[in-house]
Motif scaffolding. Structure first.
Motif, PDB file in Angstrom:
ATOM      1  N   GLU A 137       0.855  -1.063   0.400  1.00 15.55           N
ATOM      2  CA  GLU A 137      -0.117   0.324  -0.337  1.00 15.55           C
ATOM      3  C   GLU A 137       0.690   0.847   0.057  1.00 15.55           C
ATOM      4  N   ALA A 138       2.001   1.059   0.728  1.00 13.87           N
ATOM      5  CA  ALA A 138       3.002   2.928   1.260  1.00 13.87           C
ATOM      6  C   ALA A 138       2.893   2.686  -0.357  1.00 13.87           C
ATOM      7  N   ILE A 139       3.886   4.145  -0.429  1.00 23.06           N
ATOM      8  CA  ILE A 139       4.228   4.900  -1.886  1.00 23.06           C
ATOM      9  C   ILE A 139       6.139   4.517  -1.465  1.00 23.06           C
ATOM     10  N   PRO A 140       6.454   4.034  -2.484  1.00 23.60           N
ATOM     11  CA  PRO A 140       8.422   3.693  -2.105  1.00 23.60           C
ATOM     12  C   PRO A 140       8.697   5.121  -2.772  1.00 23.60           C
ATOM     13  N   TYR A 141      10.624   5.259  -2.826  1.00 27.31           N
ATOM     14  CA  TYR A 141      11.119   5.766  -3.226  1.00 27.31           C
ATOM     15  C   TYR A 141      10.881   5.853  -5.080  1.00 27.31           C
ATOM     16  N   ASN A 142      10.498   6.912  -5.365  1.00 30.74           N
ATOM     17  CA  ASN A 142      11.095   6.144  -7.018  1.00 30.74           C
ATOM     18  C   ASN A 142      10.201   5.494  -8.009  1.00 30.74           C
ATOM     19  N   GLN A 143       9.736   4.919  -7.211  1.00 32.63           N
ATOM     20  CA  GLN A 143       9.375   4.229  -8.117  1.00 32.63           C
ATOM     21  C   GLN A 143       6.964   4.090  -8.001  1.00 32.63           C
ATOM     22  N   PRO A 144       6.297   4.088  -8.881  1.00 32.83           N
ATOM     23  CA  PRO A 144       5.131   4.261  -9.744  1.00 32.83           C
ATOM     24  C   PRO A 144       4.800   3.565  -8.187  1.00 32.83           C
ATOM     25  N   ARG A 145       3.330   4.608  -7.971  1.00 31.15           N
ATOM     26  CA  ARG A 145       2.134   3.561  -7.076  1.00 31.15           C
ATOM     27  C   ARG A 145       0.744   4.814  -7.835  1.00 31.15           C
ATOM     28  N   GLU A 146       0.017   2.926  -8.553  1.00 30.05           N
ATOM     29  CA  GLU A 146      -1.208   3.017  -9.026  1.00 30.05           C
ATOM     30  C   GLU A 146      -2.651   3.269  -8.133  1.00 30.05           C
ATOM     31  N   ILE A 147      -3.278   4.502  -8.454  1.00 27.27           N
ATOM     32  CA  ILE A 147      -4.098   4.812  -7.116  1.00 27.27           C
ATOM     33  C   ILE A 147      -5.544   5.215  -8.101  1.00 27.27           C
ATOM     34  N   SER A 148      -6.760   3.823  -8.209  1.00 31.49           N
ATOM     35  CA  SER A 148      -7.599   4.300  -9.076  1.00 31.49           C
ATOM     36  C   SER A 148      -8.662   4.651  -8.343  1.00 31.49           C
ATOM     37  N   PHE A 149      -9.542   5.587  -8.716  1.00 27.07           N
ATOM     38  CA  PHE A 149     -11.034   6.604  -8.170  1.00 27.07           C
ATOM     39  C   PHE A 149     -12.482   5.824  -9.411  1.00 27.07           C
ATOM     40  N   TYR A 150     -13.952   6.251  -9.134  1.00 28.00           N
ATOM     41  CA  TYR A 150     -14.844   5.839  -9.460  1.00 28.00           C
ATOM     42  C   TYR A 150     -15.410   6.741  -9.006  1.00 28.00           C
ATOM     43  N   SER A 151     -16.186   7.536 -10.340  1.00 22.17           N
ATOM     44  CA  SER A 151     -17.304   8.294  -9.496  1.00 22.17           C
ATOM     45  C   SER A 151     -18.721   7.853 -10.961  1.00 22.17           C
ATOM     46  N   PRO A 152     -19.970   7.734 -10.159  1.00 18.83           N
ATOM     47  CA  PRO A 152     -20.725   7.064 -11.449  1.00 18.83           C
ATOM     48  C   PRO A 152     -22.018   8.276 -11.283  1.00 18.83           C
ATOM     49  N   ALA A 153     -20.976   9.567 -11.193  1.00 21.40           N
ATOM     50  CA  ALA A 153     -21.694  10.782 -11.799  1.00 21.40           C
ATOM     51  C   ALA A 153     -20.031  11.397 -12.907  1.00 21.40           C
ATOM     52  N   ASP A 154     -20.872  11.682 -13.942  1.00 21.32           N
ATOM     53  CA  ASP A 154     -19.992  12.789 -15.257  1.00 21.32           C
ATOM     54  C   ASP A 154     -19.137  13.788 -14.326  1.00 21.32           C
ATOM     55  N   PHE A 155     -17.673  13.735 -15.143  1.00 19.32           N
ATOM     56  CA  PHE A 155     -17.037  15.086 -14.366  1.00 19.32           C
ATOM     57  C   PHE A 155     -16.405  15.493 -15.788  1.00 19.32           C
ATOM     58  N   ASP A 156     -16.126  16.408 -14.729  1.00 18.38           N
ATOM     59  CA  ASP A 156     -14.685  17.614 -16.086  1.00 18.38           C
ATOM     60  C   ASP A 156     -13.688  17.712 -14.972  1.00 18.38           C
ATOM     61  N   GLU A 157     -13.726  17.754 -14.088  1.00 18.04           N
ATOM     62  CA  GLU A 157     -12.796  17.952 -12.796  1.00 18.04           C
ATOM     63  C   GLU A 157     -12.740  17.454 -12.028  1.00 18.04           C
ATOM     64  N   VAL A 158     -11.105  17.882 -11.253  1.00 16.36           N
ATOM     65  CA  VAL A 158     -11.221  16.833 -10.355  1.00 16.36           C
ATOM     66  C   VAL A 158     -10.219  18.109  -9.655  1.00 16.36           C
ATOM     67  N   LYS A 159     -10.875  17.779  -8.020  1.00 12.14           N
ATOM     68  CA  LYS A 159     -10.139  18.760  -6.819  1.00 12.14           C
ATOM     69  C   LYS A 159      -9.094  17.532  -5.894  1.00 12.14           C
ATOM     70  N   ILE A 160      -8.484  16.884  -6.058  1.00 16.91           N
ATOM     71  CA  ILE A 160      -7.332  16.215  -5.487  1.00 16.91           C
ATOM     72  C   ILE A 160      -6.474  17.211  -3.719  1.00 16.91           C
ATOM     73  N   THR A 161      -6.809  15.969  -2.573  1.00 19.45           N
ATOM     74  CA  THR A 161      -5.832  16.314  -1.303  1.00 19.45           C
ATOM     75  C   THR A 161      -5.479  15.092  -0.507  1.00 19.45           C
ATOM     76  N   PHE A 162      -3.963  15.725  -0.491  1.00 24.86           N
ATOM     77  CA  PHE A 162      -3.066  14.730   0.111  1.00 24.86           C
ATOM     78  C   PHE A 162      -3.055  15.714   1.746  1.00 24.86           C
ATOM     79  N   SER A 163      -3.569  14.302   2.112  1.00 19.58           N
ATOM     80  CA  SER A 163      -2.958  14.622   4.238  1.00 19.58           C
ATOM     81  C   SER A 163      -2.275  13.435   4.331  1.00 19.58           C
TER      82      SER A 163
END
Length: 308
Positions: free
Chosen positions: A263-289
């Motif tokens: 699950e963790a994000i390693p150094y200098n290696q890609p970590r893929e994360i996917s999301f799904y929205s049941p409604a169509d969208f044309d913009e996203v706001k992503i917050t990292f905490s």
């Protein structure tokens, strides 16, 4: 009067450097008995004040640790009250001054030499001192922070743990007169053991949309270990996504990232994360905490916005 004291100090220093018997006059024997950290503040005032605000200082008395350890019955007790740290090996625990947690003597006093160890060759009449190159390397942290150290080794970077978590600035190791006159200013490492807050440019984040799916590829470019990391505790990162259509939020989703290897994000290696929205969208706001093990609630790190 100050000048006379200074001249006396120079003469005394010259004698002490060549005569162990005279040097013993100035030695404070209790410093060789693993005293409480407060004792070290008599000379090392600034370092002590930094340590006092650190997680090391509360490693035993922390309510988070007390709960996680089942009221001190399990979970790496030796690393929370170490007797003496040793590279690559978990330390033995001590049964005294436990309220001090990871204190000065834990890290700096060695039974093998009966002296305080550190990165500099210094003249210190109150106690013997030994220059130890290990204190300039990440290896000194490896005994307790074993998993994070392994991750750092895998990263194969030159930056040590100290560069990020103990940044140095010019100053004096000692504040007490007259011993402070024996020490020229030099880089002194911060003993508050900071956990720096990542910045947006620490990451390469690729965002793509496919139908109602949002795909993120996150690469940790600058932190040479997993995010989050830790041998103990339960640190977490959160990615919260707001899906928008015509500037209005139509759906929200989130992902939690733990220190588990898959699950963790390693150094200098890609970590893929996917999301799904049941409604169509044309913009996203992503917050990292992130929520460090001892924090009660997450702290926001940064936002990203992207239109499609």
């Amino acid at each position: 009067m100050q000048f006379r004291r200074f001249i006396f100090l120079i003469l005394a220093s010259s004698l002490l450097s060549s005569c162990d018997k005279i040097g013993n006059i100035f030695q404070e024997k209790d410093l060789l008995q693993r005293p409480v950290a407060k004792r070290c503040s008599d000379c090392h005032t600034e370092i002590y004040n930094q340590w006092k605000e650190s997680r090391h200082a509360v490693s035993w008395i922390s309510e988070h640790y007390k709960k996680a350890s089942g009221n001190y019955t399990e979970v790496c007790i030796s690393c929370h009250v170490p007797y003496e740290i040793t590279a690559y090996e978990k330390p033995k625990s001590r049964d005294f001054h436990r309220e001090d947690g990871i204190n000065c003597a834990s890290c700096h006093f060695k039974d093998s030499t009966k002296s305080m160890h550190g990165p500099y060759d210094v003249f210190s009449p109150p106690h013997p001192s030994t220059k130890d190159e290990l204190y300039t390397k990440a290896d000194i942290c490896s005994g307790c922070h074993q998993e994070t150290f392994k991750q750092w080794k895998t990263a194969s970077v030159e930056r040590s743990c100290q560069e990020c978590h103990m940044p140095a600035k010019e100053g004096k190791l000692i504040q007490k007169f007259p011993f402070n006159l024996m020490h020229a200013s030099k880089p002194v490492h911060d003993h508050s053991f900071k956990v720096p807050t990542p910045k947006k440019d620490f990451f390469d984040i690729q965002i793509t949309k496919q139908d109602k799916n949002l795909n993120l590829v996150v690469i940790n470019k600058k932190i040479p270990h997993n995010i989050p990391t830790g041998d103990n505790g339960n640190p977490k990162y959160y990615i919260d996504v707001s899906f928008l259509k015509d500037k209005q939020i139509v759906y929200t989703d989130s992902a939690m990232i733990t220190k588990k290897e898959n699950e963790a994000i390693p150094y200098n290696q890609p970590r893929e994360i996917s999301f799904y929205s049941p409604a169509d969208f044309d913009e996203v706001k992503i917050t990292f905490s992130r929520k460090l093990s001892w924090q009660d609630k997450p702290e926001k790190i940064f936002d990203i916005k992207k239109s499609f």
